[in-house]
Design a protein around this motif. Structure first.
Motif, PDB file in Angstrom:
ATOM      1  N   MET A  45       0.837  -1.206   0.000  1.00 31.45           N
ATOM      2  CA  MET A  45       0.000   0.000   0.000  1.00 31.45           C
ATOM      3  C   MET A  45       0.870   1.253   0.000  1.00 31.45           C
ATOM      4  SD  MET A  45      -3.292  -0.531  -0.127  1.00 31.45           S
ATOM      5  CE  MET A  45      -4.066   0.856   0.647  1.00 31.45           C
ATOM      6  N   ALA A  46       1.906   1.256   0.834  1.00 37.67           N
ATOM      7  CA  ALA A  46       2.799   2.413   0.896  1.00 37.67           C
ATOM      8  C   ALA A  46       3.552   2.597  -0.424  1.00 37.67           C
ATOM      9  CB  ALA A  46       3.789   2.262   2.049  1.00 37.67           C
ATOM     10  N   ALA A  47       3.748   1.494  -1.153  1.00 40.93           N
ATOM     11  CA  ALA A  47       4.443   1.562  -2.441  1.00 40.93           C
ATOM     12  C   ALA A  47       3.489   1.893  -3.586  1.00 40.93           C
ATOM     13  CB  ALA A  47       5.158   0.243  -2.725  1.00 40.93           C
ATOM     14  N   GLY A  48       2.193   1.986  -3.279  1.00 38.17           N
ATOM     15  CA  GLY A  48       1.246   2.463  -4.277  1.00 38.17           C
ATOM     16  C   GLY A  48       0.297   1.455  -4.882  1.00 38.17           C
ATOM     17  N   PHE A 119       6.785  -0.695  -9.362  1.00 39.02           N
ATOM     18  CA  PHE A 119       6.194  -1.043  -8.064  1.00 39.02           C
ATOM     19  C   PHE A 119       7.232  -1.739  -7.183  1.00 39.02           C
ATOM     20  CE2 PHE A 119       4.582  -4.376  -5.341  1.00 39.02           C
ATOM     21  CZ  PHE A 119       3.854  -3.617  -4.434  1.00 39.02           C
ATOM     22  N   CYS A 120       7.944  -2.720  -7.743  1.00 36.96           N
ATOM     23  CA  CYS A 120       8.964  -3.445  -6.976  1.00 36.96           C
ATOM     24  C   CYS A 120      10.035  -2.493  -6.452  1.00 36.96           C
ATOM     25  CB  CYS A 120       9.603  -4.548  -7.826  1.00 36.96           C
ATOM     26  SG  CYS A 120       8.512  -5.958  -8.133  1.00 36.96           S
ATOM     27  N   GLU A 125      12.158   0.572  -1.749  1.00 35.67           N
ATOM     28  CA  GLU A 125      12.471   1.830  -1.063  1.00 35.67           C
ATOM     29  C   GLU A 125      11.761   1.919   0.279  1.00 35.67           C
ATOM     30  OE1 GLU A 125      11.739   5.144  -3.685  1.00 35.67           O
ATOM     31  OE2 GLU A 125      12.990   4.257  -5.262  1.00 35.67           O
ATOM     32  N   VAL A 126      10.478   1.558   0.306  1.00 36.08           N
ATOM     33  CA  VAL A 126       9.729   1.575   1.570  1.00 36.08           C
ATOM     34  C   VAL A 126      10.341   0.561   2.530  1.00 36.08           C
ATOM     35  CG1 VAL A 126       7.497   1.087   2.657  1.00 36.08           C
ATOM     36  CG2 VAL A 126       7.577   2.363   0.500  1.00 36.08           C
ATOM     37  N   ARG A 127      10.627  -0.636   2.037  1.00 37.38           N
ATOM     38  CA  ARG A 127      11.211  -1.690   2.866  1.00 37.38           C
ATOM     39  C   ARG A 127      12.544  -1.252   3.474  1.00 37.38           C
ATOM     40  NH1 ARG A 127      14.904  -5.707   2.000  1.00 37.38           N
ATOM     41  NH2 ARG A 127      14.578  -7.652   3.149  1.00 37.38           N
ATOM     42  N   GLU A 128      13.379  -0.630   2.678  1.00 40.32           N
ATOM     43  CA  GLU A 128      14.674  -0.157   3.186  1.00 40.32           C
ATOM     44  C   GLU A 128      14.475   0.856   4.303  1.00 40.32           C
ATOM     45  OE1 GLU A 128      18.073  -0.839   2.518  1.00 40.32           O
ATOM     46  OE2 GLU A 128      17.126  -2.619   1.640  1.00 40.32           O
ATOM     47  N   ARG A 129      13.576   1.813   4.062  1.00 40.28           N
ATOM     48  CA  ARG A 129      13.394   2.927   4.996  1.00 40.28           C
ATOM     49  C   ARG A 129      12.760   2.497   6.314  1.00 40.28           C
ATOM     50  NH1 ARG A 129      10.453   6.004   1.981  1.00 40.28           N
ATOM     51  NH2 ARG A 129       8.480   5.828   3.044  1.00 40.28           N
TER      52      ARG A 129
END
Length: 169
Positions: A45-48, A119-120, A125-129
């Motif tokens: 969801m955070a990734a869109g 998307f990936c 990016e979200v996962r890293e942060r």
């Protein structure tokens, strides 16, 4: 008794057997699996994109090394027993424009589209942060994570073997 660690289990009747620690591990696996499934959905969801955890896992598998994958390879890598679940997820990903399918002889190949790759990248990016950086800062460390991954792979093989044996009873 001070200093004695009590096992945390959800089913005491299962912890009464030959290997009580297995019941403790199973409860931890249940909690970890639930948290991981929740994480996958929220990160997506955070990734869109609003995707199910299975759809996200399939998309990442298809994106792996940016080579088209056969349905059989996807189900093998993800240990999906019910092929129709993967087929349905791929259909949804295709409808969302995140994967494309094509034929190679009798085989159906699935590959990430440009939108799927984007998307990936956003998911990464979200996962890293919000996950990788905090884990890197607070632990467990890389060696412990690799040991845990090895243990879980070995246990998954033992559970799969036990499932085959149970099916013959």
């Amino acid at each position: 008794m001070a200093g004695t660690k009590r096992a945390i289990v959800s089913s005491a009747h299962l912890a009464d057997g030959a290997l009580p620690g297995l019941s403790e591990l199973e409860f931890s696996l249940t909690l970890a699996a639930t948290a991981y499934q929740r994480w996958i959905g929220r990160c997506a969801m955070a990734a869109g994109a609003q995707l199910s955890p299975l759809e996200v896992l399939i998309l990442h598998t298809v994106r792996h090394r940016d080579r088209a994958k056969r349905l059989g390879d996807i189900t093998l890598v993800l240990d999906i027993e019910d092929t129709h679940l993967a087929t349905y997820a791929i259909r949804k990903l295709e409808k969302a424009g995140l994967v494309g399918t094509r034929r190679d002889g009798k085989e159906k190949l699935v590959e990430a589209t440009e939108a799927g790759r984007s998307f990936c990248d956003a998911y990464r990016e979200v996962r890293e942060r919000v996950l990788a950086e905090p884990v890197a800062a607070d632990g467990p460390g890389e060696a412990a994570l690799s040991e845990a991954a090895d243990l879980l792979r070995r246990l998954s093989g033992q559970y799969n073997q036990a499932a085959r044996a149970a099916a013959t009873l």
